[in-house]
Design a protein around this motif. Structure first.
Motif, PDB file in Angstrom:
ATOM      1  N   ASN A   1       0.848  -1.189   0.000  1.00 21.51           N
ATOM      2  CA  ASN A   1       0.000   0.000   0.000  1.00 21.51           C
ATOM      3  C   ASN A   1       0.892   1.251   0.000  1.00 21.51           C
ATOM      4  OD1 ASN A   1      -1.566   2.251   0.866  1.00 21.51           O
ATOM      5  ND2 ASN A   1      -3.091   0.859   1.706  1.00 21.51           N
TER       6      ASN A   1
ATOM      7  N   TYR B   1      -5.985   5.400   3.564  1.00 18.67           N
ATOM      8  CA  TYR B   1      -4.981   4.634   2.826  1.00 18.67           C
ATOM      9  C   TYR B   1      -5.585   3.789   1.698  1.00 18.67           C
ATOM     10  CZ  TYR B   1      -1.820   5.958   6.608  1.00 18.67           C
ATOM     11  OH  TYR B   1      -1.060   6.666   7.504  1.00 18.67           O
ATOM     12  N   VAL B   2      -6.908   3.821   1.575  1.00 18.86           N
ATOM     13  CA  VAL B   2      -7.551   3.139   0.431  1.00 18.86           C
ATOM     14  C   VAL B   2      -8.536   4.119  -0.220  1.00 18.86           C
ATOM     15  CG1 VAL B   2      -7.289   0.729   1.181  1.00 18.86           C
ATOM     16  CG2 VAL B   2      -9.187   2.075   2.040  1.00 18.86           C
TER      17      VAL B   2
ATOM     18  N   SER C   1      -6.068  -2.392   3.131  1.00 12.70           N
ATOM     19  CA  SER C   1      -6.073  -3.062   1.846  1.00 12.70           C
ATOM     20  C   SER C   1      -7.510  -3.247   1.362  1.00 12.70           C
ATOM     21  CB  SER C   1      -5.375  -4.421   2.005  1.00 12.70           C
ATOM     22  OG  SER C   1      -5.431  -5.153   0.827  1.00 12.70           O
TER      23      SER C   1
END
Ligand code: SF4
Lengths: 379, 100
Positions: free
Chosen positions: A256, B36-37, B55
């Motif tokens: 990520n 973060y996504v 994720s």
């Protein structure tokens, strides 16, 4: 639940067991890195259901367990101050320091709070400008993005009363240390899927190559673990040593990127002491100079605190996979989840706690150091 | 704390420049940071750790993994019956557990 239940299907698990048995022609020793995987393996009895030739040893992948006693003592020293609200993940509260634990401090009136997310700690700092709010930032690469975001948020919101006590550790240097150890028994690794979800797996390729050790990025459900074992055994049988990805639904090779950028901005790599293992070069994180003002160790001048481990505890051997909890003289007698002597008994991800909750019996042939009489009660 | 759990994104909201959302874990919903996504949309599954989605679950890959496993040689009879039953029971118990 979707993405959980289908990876616990007993019929598919049976097929995987059969397939593993079919491809295994001689003894192999595999290590799972992550405490979450250890928990699944021991709880489901996967290690006992695998063919006898496949030995699973349990790695150092429980962040609570490898947090040095010193840092627990530092957290205790900070939490004991009247002007402080200490926030932490719930797992840390019962970890014994040298003389007490956070839970006991709280019972005596200290303001110690469990948070679900580090952003909760930032919120508390915003609500209580009259108090210093400290977040005990432990964990592997998986929690680093969350803890980095907490610092970035506090910075963006201009909260001078927020700080973090950092105890961050990194997995690849620990794997290197394990592989360099002269008594290393590991022939293949199941790498921690969620660490790789953040960091990707490019870092593991030089390791697989240099040490000729297969590394399979693996998820956490029973089928994930069995498929990871199968992939690792296939590599061993075929004489390959590559990084493979079992956990394709959650992990990409590059990881990520946004999370990695946040980590790099807030943290820099430094040497870290691992409880029970010792100092491993470049194996942890500290705040970068830009965010040094958020360092609780400096703010509360606890940098000099040192600590002494309980003499009965063989956590070092447990964490490096050279000993089993059942080898420890204190296991399930003096040391239980209610009266833990060492960190691996505290966290649900700790190997000793996993063994205890699965009802694994002491061997009756204690291989640990003798337990001194003085250790009979919690100090 | 390293146990990550897959959950379904129910709502997304911008909170002072930070992408947040509610995520449903089999009936329990929680506030989760989606920073973060950023590509996550309502209905997507994300893996959540300590209140952060780290994720996005890839549905296609998830399905493919299961298909590979299902198509694997079915030589189950080779495996002792009781072994399979034992595992079945244990897995069954785990299924009944609350989400971790
Ligand atoms: S059983 Fe307790 S004393 Fe023994 S190694 Fe595990 S944590 Fe340490």
């Amino acid at each position: 639940m979707k993405y959980l239940d289908e990876y616990r299907d007993p019929a598919l698990a049976r097929r995987l067991f059969t397939e593993i048995r079919t491809v295994t022609s001689r003894p192999w020793t595999l290590m799972e890195i992550c405490g979450g995987q250890t928990h699944t393996i021991v709880r489901q009895g996967i290690d006992e259901l695998l063919p006898p030739d496949i030995r699973m040893i349990h790695g150092p992948g429980c962040p609570v367990c490898v947090t040095p006693l010193e840092l627990i003592d530092k957290a205790l020293a900070i939490a004991g101050r009247a002007d402080v609200i200490l926030t932490s993940y719930g797992d840390m509260l019962r970890v014994p320091g040298t003389t007490t634990d956070l839970l006991a401090l709280r019972a005596r009136g200290s303001d110690v709070r469990v948070v679900y997310s580090p952003l909760d700690a930032v919120r508390i700092a915003g609500e209580r400008p009259d108090r210093e709010v400290v977040f005990f930032a432990v964990g592997f690469e998986t929690t680093a993005p969350a803890n980095a975001m907490a610092v970035l948020r506090a910075h963006a919101l201009g909260l001078p009363n927020f700080s973090v006590l950092v105890s961050h550790v990194l997995v690849p240097p620990a794997m290197t240390a394990l592989l360099d150890a002269p008594d290393c028994q590991v022939q293949a690794f199941l790498a921690a899927g969620h660490v790789c979800a953040v960091m990707g797996w490019a870092q593991y390729e030089p390791l697989a190559d240099r040490y000729q050790v297969p590394i399979v990025v693996t998820g956490f459900e029973p089928l994930d673990i069995l498929e990871g074992v199968l992939m690792a055994v296939r590599q061993l049988e075929e004489g390959r040593a590559q990084v493979e990805n079992q956990y394709v639904r959650a992990v990409h090779r590059s990881g990520n990127i946004q999370a990695q950028e946040a980590i790099r901005r807030v943290f820099k790599v430094r040497d870290r002491m691992w409880r029970g293992i010792g100092t491993i070069p470049s194996s942890g994180l500290a705040l970068t100079d830009e965010f040094a003002a958020y360092d609780a160790e400096a703010r509360f001048a606890v940098a000099d605190v040192t600590a002494q481990e309980h003499p009965a505890c063989i956590a070092g051997g447990i964490l490096t996979g050279t000993r089993l909890p059942t080898d420890c003289a204190a296991y399930a007698t003096l040391c239980t989840p209610r009266t833990p002597l060492g960190a691996p008994m505290v966290s649900t991800e700790g190997t000793c706690a996993a063994f205890h909750s699965a009802g694994r019996q002491p061997t009756g042939q204690p291989a640990g150091q003798p337990v001194p009489a003085a250790a009979a009660g919690p100090s | 704390m390293c146990l990550g759990v897959p959950g379904r994104v129910m709502t997304t909201i911008d909170v002072a420049g930070l992408l947040m959302g509610t995520v449903d874990f089999g009936g329990v919903s929680r506030d989760v940071c989606l920073g973060y996504v950023p590509q996550a949309r309502v209905g997507d599954y994300v893996i959540v750790h300590v209140g952060f989605a780290i994720s996005l679950v890839d549905e296609t890959e998830a399905r493919r993994t299961l298909e590979v496993l299902r198509s694997m040689g079915a030589f189950e009879q080779e495996l002792g019956q009781e072994l399979g039953q034992e595992l079945g029971q244990e897995l069954g118990q785990e299924l009944g557990q609350a989400p971790r």
